[in-house]
Design an enzyme around this catalytic site. Structure first.
Site, mmCIF file in Angstrom:
data_model
loop_
_atom_site.group_PDB
_atom_site.id
_atom_site.type_symbol
_atom_site.label_atom_id
_atom_site.label_comp_id
_atom_site.label_asym_id
_atom_site.label_seq_id
_atom_site.Cartn_x
_atom_site.Cartn_y
_atom_site.Cartn_z
ATOM 1 N N ASP A 158 -13.266 14.624 -4.935
ATOM 2 C CA ASP A 158 -13.323 15.849 -5.736
ATOM 3 C C ASP A 158 -14.622 15.802 -6.540
ATOM 4 O O ASP A 158 -15.458 14.909 -6.320
ATOM 5 C CB ASP A 158 -12.077 15.924 -6.651
ATOM 6 C CG ASP A 158 -11.654 17.366 -6.933
ATOM 7 O OD1 ASP A 158 -12.538 18.190 -7.255
ATOM 8 O OD2 ASP A 158 -10.458 17.664 -6.827
ATOM 9 N N LYS A 178 0.844 -1.199 0.000
ATOM 10 C CA LYS A 178 0.000 0.000 0.000
ATOM 11 C C LYS A 178 0.880 1.249 0.000
ATOM 12 O O LYS A 178 1.678 1.459 0.904
ATOM 13 C CB LYS A 178 -0.898 -0.008 1.242
ATOM 14 C CG LYS A 178 -1.816 1.189 1.339
ATOM 15 C CD LYS A 178 -2.845 1.002 2.449
ATOM 16 C CE LYS A 178 -2.433 1.533 3.787
ATOM 17 N NZ LYS A 178 -2.246 2.982 3.868
ATOM 18 N N ASP A 203 -3.317 4.264 -2.060
ATOM 19 C CA ASP A 203 -4.201 4.766 -0.994
ATOM 20 C C ASP A 203 -4.161 6.292 -1.002
ATOM 21 O O ASP A 203 -3.503 6.907 -0.170
ATOM 22 C CB ASP A 203 -3.704 4.190 0.340
ATOM 23 C CG ASP A 203 -4.527 4.640 1.528
ATOM 24 O OD1 ASP A 203 -5.617 5.210 1.337
ATOM 25 O OD2 ASP A 203 -4.066 4.432 2.664
ATOM 26 N N THR A 247 -11.091 7.371 10.779
ATOM 27 C CA THR A 247 -11.114 7.014 12.212
ATOM 28 C C THR A 247 -10.671 8.198 13.079
ATOM 29 O O THR A 247 -10.882 8.202 14.279
ATOM 30 C CB THR A 247 -10.231 5.779 12.488
ATOM 31 O OG1 THR A 247 -9.053 5.889 11.725
ATOM 32 C CG2 THR A 247 -10.940 4.506 12.145
ATOM 33 N N LYS A 289 -7.186 8.115 -1.486
ATOM 34 C CA LYS A 289 -8.515 8.585 -1.028
ATOM 35 C C LYS A 289 -9.024 9.757 -1.858
ATOM 36 O O LYS A 289 -9.150 10.891 -1.364
ATOM 37 C CB LYS A 289 -8.462 8.961 0.456
ATOM 38 C CG LYS A 289 -7.992 7.822 1.356
ATOM 39 C CD LYS A 289 -7.983 8.254 2.812
ATOM 40 C CE LYS A 289 -7.446 7.194 3.739
ATOM 41 N NZ LYS A 289 -6.002 6.915 3.602
ATOM 42 N N ARG A 309 3.064 -0.524 11.221
ATOM 43 C CA ARG A 309 4.214 -0.463 12.131
ATOM 44 C C ARG A 309 4.522 -1.779 12.831
ATOM 45 O O ARG A 309 5.668 -2.000 13.238
ATOM 46 C CB ARG A 309 3.999 0.668 13.145
ATOM 47 C CG ARG A 309 4.225 2.026 12.535
ATOM 48 C CD ARG A 309 3.615 3.124 13.347
ATOM 49 N NE ARG A 309 2.161 3.101 13.262
ATOM 50 C CZ ARG A 309 1.366 3.978 13.875
ATOM 51 N NH1 ARG A 309 1.882 4.918 14.626
ATOM 52 N NH2 ARG A 309 0.061 3.897 13.725
HETATM 53 O O1 C5P Z 1 1.132 1.389 11.367
HETATM 54 P P1 C5P Z 1 -0.333 1.042 11.328
HETATM 55 O O2 C5P Z 1 -0.606 -0.441 11.349
HETATM 56 O O3 C5P Z 1 -1.115 1.798 12.370
HETATM 57 O O4 C5P Z 1 -0.785 1.569 9.892
HETATM 58 C C1 C5P Z 1 -2.134 1.538 9.473
HETATM 59 C C2 C5P Z 1 -2.267 1.999 8.063
HETATM 60 O O5 C5P Z 1 -3.650 2.007 7.719
HETATM 61 C C3 C5P Z 1 -1.752 3.409 7.786
HETATM 62 O O6 C5P Z 1 -1.268 3.450 6.444
HETATM 63 C C4 C5P Z 1 -2.987 4.266 7.915
HETATM 64 O O7 C5P Z 1 -2.927 5.434 7.136
HETATM 65 C C5 C5P Z 1 -4.066 3.322 7.372
HETATM 66 N N1 C5P Z 1 -5.415 3.629 7.850
HETATM 67 C C6 C5P Z 1 -5.766 3.620 9.198
HETATM 68 N N2 C5P Z 1 -7.044 3.915 9.579
HETATM 69 C C7 C5P Z 1 -7.968 4.210 8.669
HETATM 70 C C8 C5P Z 1 -7.656 4.211 7.299
HETATM 71 C C9 C5P Z 1 -6.346 3.910 6.927
HETATM 72 O O8 C5P Z 1 -4.919 3.340 10.050
HETATM 73 N N3 C5P Z 1 -9.215 4.446 9.049
#
Ligand code: C5P
Length: 243
Positions: A69, A37, A64, A128, A66, A220
């Site tokens: 527009d 992603k 990703d 979120t 999003k 992460r």
């Molecule tokens: O590091 P982590 O597991 O928290 O990363 C989550 C990924 O999912 C990030 O790229 C974040 O931008 C994405 N994401 C999220 N919550 C959302 C939509 C996308 O954490 N509602």
């Protein structure tokens, strides 16, 4: 041996600052990860360079960005997203049904022109980061978030999109309302042994898949692990053991 059923569900968020680190992650983890992603951070920094690198490895790639527009702009942007090789991309459901239909139209036109398989187009319902309080006080909307998420998911389905991005908390309700075929991609995934970081609504890989997630986003938990291969192997083990 890699379990292909697990691999295809795993999406790695390449949320890193420099392209060298992103390329190293793609190199070492592509045997284990179904889809990489690329989010706004990397895309705004390195654009097509990282995209072409992922494609060379024959991995799926999720742009990703999003999109949000007017319908005409989203249609043309979606065309280019597909032209550049994405297998997945997403738009904001709050852009409306007409905008989501335009995204699909642009994407399918590009598929026809460049002889590609139709992509998976997902809608982001509510970010979120938008709390109930922000919704009420800043957006002047008195609905509760969960019912808004369901309504936006219904709009995405009506527009012909394939599914939504949703937290583990919303997974079951979305599958119940929208049906099992409606794809849910779930971020906020944390194996039992990893830190929650700033994520509030987390689930383990196993529980998210058990609740119906079609794809889980790993970030992460893998990218900050000392031994990334060992971390991903533990995730495979965790999913297999508890299935
Ligand atoms: O590091 P982590 O597991 O928290 O990363 C989550 C990924 O999912 C990030 O790229 C974040 O931008 C994405 N994401 C999220 N919550 C959302 C939509 C996308 O954490 N509602």
């Amino acid at each position: 041996m890699i379990d292909e059923e697990i691999k295809k569900r795993l999406v790695l968020a390449l949320d890193v600052e420099d392209i060298k680190e992103a390329k190293e992650l793609v190199d070492s983890l592509s045997p284990y990860i179904g889809t990489f992603k690329v989010g706004l951070q990397l895309f705004c920094g390195y654009g097509l360079e990282i995209i072409n690198y992922i494609k060379e490895k024959n991995s799926n790639f999720f742009l990703d960005v999003k999109l949000h527009d007017i319908p005409n702009t989203v249609e043309k942007a979606s065309y280019n997203v597909i032209k550049n090789g994405a297998n997945f991309f997403n738009v904001h459901a709050t852009g409306g049904v007409e905008m989501m239909r335009a995204a699909k139209k642009g994407a399918l036109e590009a598929c026809e022109k460049y002889n590609k398989k139709p992509p998976i187009i997902l809608a982001v319902t509510m970010l979120t980061s938008i709390s109930q309080e922000v919704l009420k006080n800043e957006l002047l909307n008195d609905n509760d978030i969960e019912s808004l998420v369901i309504q936006l998911a219904k709009n995405a389905k009506k527009a012909g999109l394939d599914g939504v991005v949703a937290s583990a908390k919303e997974l079951k309700a979305i599958k119940k309302e929208l049906g099992n075929d409606f794809i849910v991609l779930t971020p906020g995934i944390r194996p039992s042994w990893s830190l929650a970081d700033d994520q509030k609504r987390i689930a383990t890989p196993k529980s998210a898949i058990a609740d119906g997630a079609d794809y889980i986003v790993l970030g992460r938990a893998i990218t900050k692990a000392q031994d990334k291969i060992d971390a991903i192997k533990k995730i495979y083990q965790e999913i297999k053991e508890e299935n």
